[in-house]
Structures are given as C-alpha cells and as structure tokens.
Design a protein around this motif. Structure first.
Motif, PDB file in Angstrom:
ATOM      1  N   ASP A 148      63.881   4.367   5.982  1.00 42.62           N
ATOM      2  CA  ASP A 148      63.064   4.109   7.158  1.00 42.62           C
ATOM      3  C   ASP A 148      61.587   4.307   6.849  1.00 42.62           C
ATOM      4  O   ASP A 148      61.212   5.169   6.048  1.00 42.62           O
ATOM      5  CB  ASP A 148      63.448   5.055   8.291  1.00 42.62           C
ATOM      6  CG  ASP A 148      64.729   4.639   8.987  1.00 42.62           C
ATOM      7  OD1 ASP A 148      65.554   3.968   8.341  1.00 42.62           O
ATOM      8  OD2 ASP A 148      64.918   5.003  10.161  1.00 42.62           O
ATOM      9  N   PRO A 239      61.361  -1.559   6.913  1.00 48.88           N
ATOM     10  CA  PRO A 239      61.830  -0.433   6.098  1.00 48.88           C
ATOM     11  C   PRO A 239      61.149  -0.417   4.739  1.00 48.88           C
ATOM     12  O   PRO A 239      60.444  -1.363   4.363  1.00 48.88           O
ATOM     13  CB  PRO A 239      63.333  -0.712   5.953  1.00 48.88           C
ATOM     14  CG  PRO A 239      63.420  -2.207   6.001  1.00 48.88           C
ATOM     15  CD  PRO A 239      62.356  -2.636   6.978  1.00 48.88           C
ATOM     16  N   ARG A 272      67.362   9.510   6.751  1.00 49.82           N
ATOM     17  CA  ARG A 272      67.153   9.236   8.176  1.00 49.82           C
ATOM     18  C   ARG A 272      67.202  10.500   9.020  1.00 49.82           C
ATOM     19  O   ARG A 272      66.447  10.628  10.000  1.00 49.82           O
ATOM     20  CB  ARG A 272      68.186   8.213   8.655  1.00 49.82           C
ATOM     21  CG  ARG A 272      67.897   6.813   8.128  1.00 49.82           C
ATOM     22  CD  ARG A 272      68.991   5.837   8.486  1.00 49.82           C
ATOM     23  NE  ARG A 272      68.656   4.486   8.019  1.00 49.82           N
ATOM     24  CZ  ARG A 272      69.497   3.463   8.032  1.00 49.82           C
ATOM     25  NH1 ARG A 272      70.745   3.629   8.461  1.00 49.82           N
ATOM     26  NH2 ARG A 272      69.101   2.281   7.585  1.00 49.82           N
TER      27      ARG A 272
END
Length: 330
Positions: A148, A239, A272
């Motif tokens: 991310d 991303p 994440r």
C-alpha cells in the motif's frame, strides 16, 4: 559524477562477489540487497525485513535479505537502473517512476481510478494485479507483490485547497513521472518533478509551494512543519511494488524462487497491518502539531482529469484495463 555511476562503482564489486555457482545460487550464504527510499521503521521497510526473515528461516539461513532504507542506495530513479543491472537485488518502488518503462503501471496510478483502499486491494490482489506483475519481465525486473501507498493528497504552505481553482499558480512537487506532471497541470498548478529526498528543503526555501503524498510520508519527512495545509483530495491510491532484479532471479534455483515469491506474498498483509496503524498515528501526530486538514468535493477534481485519461489510457488495451478495474467490486 551521477548518483547512478557512484552506486555502480560502490556496489558492483560486492555484486560480483555474491556466491553463485554454475549460474545458480550455491549452498553458501547469499545476501540479497534490497533498496527503499523510506526511513527505517516505515511499513514497506518492515515488510521487506519480514519477508527476509521468512526466506532465511525457509532456507536455513542460506539466503538472507539486507534492507538499505532511507535512500542509502540512491533515489528511486537510480535504484531502478541499478536493479535492472543486477547491482541491487530487490527494490521497493513507487509505481510512478516506472510508468515510462512499464506502461501498464500508469493505470493504477491514474487519478481516482480506485474508489477506496478496499477496492484497490481487491484489484491488485486479484487477476488484474497478477497480470500486471508479469509486465515487468521484459524490462529486467520480476514483480513479486504490491504494498500500500495510501491515499495521496495535496499539501502546501500557502492556502487550503478546496476546489481546483485553489491550485492555480501553485508550484507543486511531483514524482518523476509524466502522468503526475499531467495530473497537476490539469488542475492549473505548476508541476515540479523532484526526487523525494529533496522536497523538505525545497518547501522550506520556497522553491516549491507544496507537494502531494500520503499521511505517513507527510509525517515522517516532517513536511508538515513547512507545509501546514493538507487537503484531502485522495487523488491517487496507486500501490507500490516490490521487484527483484531478473539477473538475480535467474540465478536462483526454482525451489528458491518459490520460497522468495511466497515470502513476498506473505509480507503483504503484514505490511498492511502496519500501514493502517501508521496512517492513523501519522494523521494524529500532524494534527496535534498544527497541520490544518480539510476535505474536498471530489467531483470537480475528477472532471478535470479527462485529459489525463485520454493521454495515459488512450489505447483500447489500456481503456479495457481501466474498465476492468472500475467494474471490480470491493
């Protein structure tokens, strides 16, 4: 002497000294060098460390990963070259500097192509994301997975941005990517491509008025100290990607490649979890230190992006890819 040249001189000897026998990794210990521009403790840095721990465990210490964070091996544009040459083995890279090299990477970077973080994760974890990883192969890179990068928003030291009109005349730092240059131009501001490591001093001295990035980067670089207006346009949720040098990859045995690929995939949910926590703490920190945060009505910003889509998703193939992303349910 350029940064790339200096890095080549500094690391090429070490690269040649890595124990490979017969074109494959030997039974001796191999250390893979991994580059990241982010500081130690940043979620992407910790994710690659986690991957390295898995690889080391599963190879009984035969393969290790050493992470060089904080631009120790150069800015991203430099490290991409070094990775393709095989001097750097692993590299965590933002999509933007890859757009000209791998055109497909421009699609996840398109403004507002993702509706939410959940939508982005669904798309990149699925068939669309896997297909995009294969596009790195012809360019000397092997795509291993996506991390991310959060929702990127504009910040500056002059005024809050609530409409595209508020951006008129602002000098905004962008990544070294034609797409991000066009994005900022479409909003009426003046884009200034610049390496990430030079942004703080440029903000401090007035070379630029602002930049755009996610909460953790805004906080960890202390940009909020010299650019206190953070406007939540959330224009990009592109991303970041973890790649390996194809030269290094080809030297591994098939079994070791499987271990490395599996460990990279397992590092994604770990990253994440760290990212979600870091995002919350970063926002709380900058707000407590005086950053002024405002929301925006996104539709006028979305409407202004039509020229960007026409330029960077202008072929039937890329238009189809955009359609597939937008049709995906999160």
């Amino acid at each position: 002497m350029t940064t790339t040249r200096r890095q080549l001189l500094a690391f090429s000897g070490a690269a040649l000294a890595t124990p490979w026998i017969g074109g494959k990794a030997s039974a001796q210990a191999v250390t893979l060098r991994s580059a990241d521009t982010h500081p130690d403790g940043y979620p992407t840095v910790e994710a690659v460390k986690f991957m390295g721990q898995l690889v080391e465990q599963r190879t009984n210490g035969r393969i290790r990963v050493q992470v060089f964070h904080s631009c120790q091996l150069g800015q991203e544009a430099d490290t991409i070259t070094l990775t393709r040459l095989g001097v750097i083995d692993l590299n965590r890279i933002n999509m933007a500097p890859l757009n000209n090299l791998v055109p497909q990477t421009a699609i996840p970077a398109l403004p507002f192509v993702f509706r939410s973080v959940a939508h982005m994760r669904t798309v990149m974890d699925g068939a669309i994301g896997e297909g995009m990883l294969s596009a790195f192969d012809p360019h000397g890179l092997v795509g291993l997975g996506y991390y991310d990068s959060g929702a990127r928003s504009f910040y500056n030291g002059r005024r809050a941005i609530r409409t595209p009109a508020d951006m008129a005349g602002l000098k905004i730092r962008v990544q070294q990517s034609d797409l991000f240059v066009s994005l900022v131009q479409a909003l009426g501001a003046n884009p200034t491509p610049m390496p990430f490591g030079e942004v703080f001093s440029a903000l401090q001295t007035g070379v630029i008025d602002g930049a755009e990035n996610n909460w953790p980067s805004y906080e960890s670089t202390r940009h909020f100290e010299v650019s206190r207006f953070y406007s939540m346009t959330e224009h990009s949720m592109s991303p970041e990607v973890l790649v390996m040098s194809k030269r290094a990859w080809d030297r591994l045995t098939p079994a070791d490649r499987d271990i490395l690929r599996a460990a990279a995939k397992e590092s994604v949910p770990h990253m994440r979890r760290l990212w979600d926590a870091r995002e919350q703490s970063a926002r709380a920190t900058v707000e407590s230190r005086g950053a002024q945060v405002n929301s925006v009505e996104k539709q006028p910003f979305i409407d202004a992006m039509r020229p960007v889509y026409a330029r960077f998703a202008g072929t039937p193939e890329l238009q189809q890819l955009v359609g597939r992303i937008q049709a995906a349910t999160s």
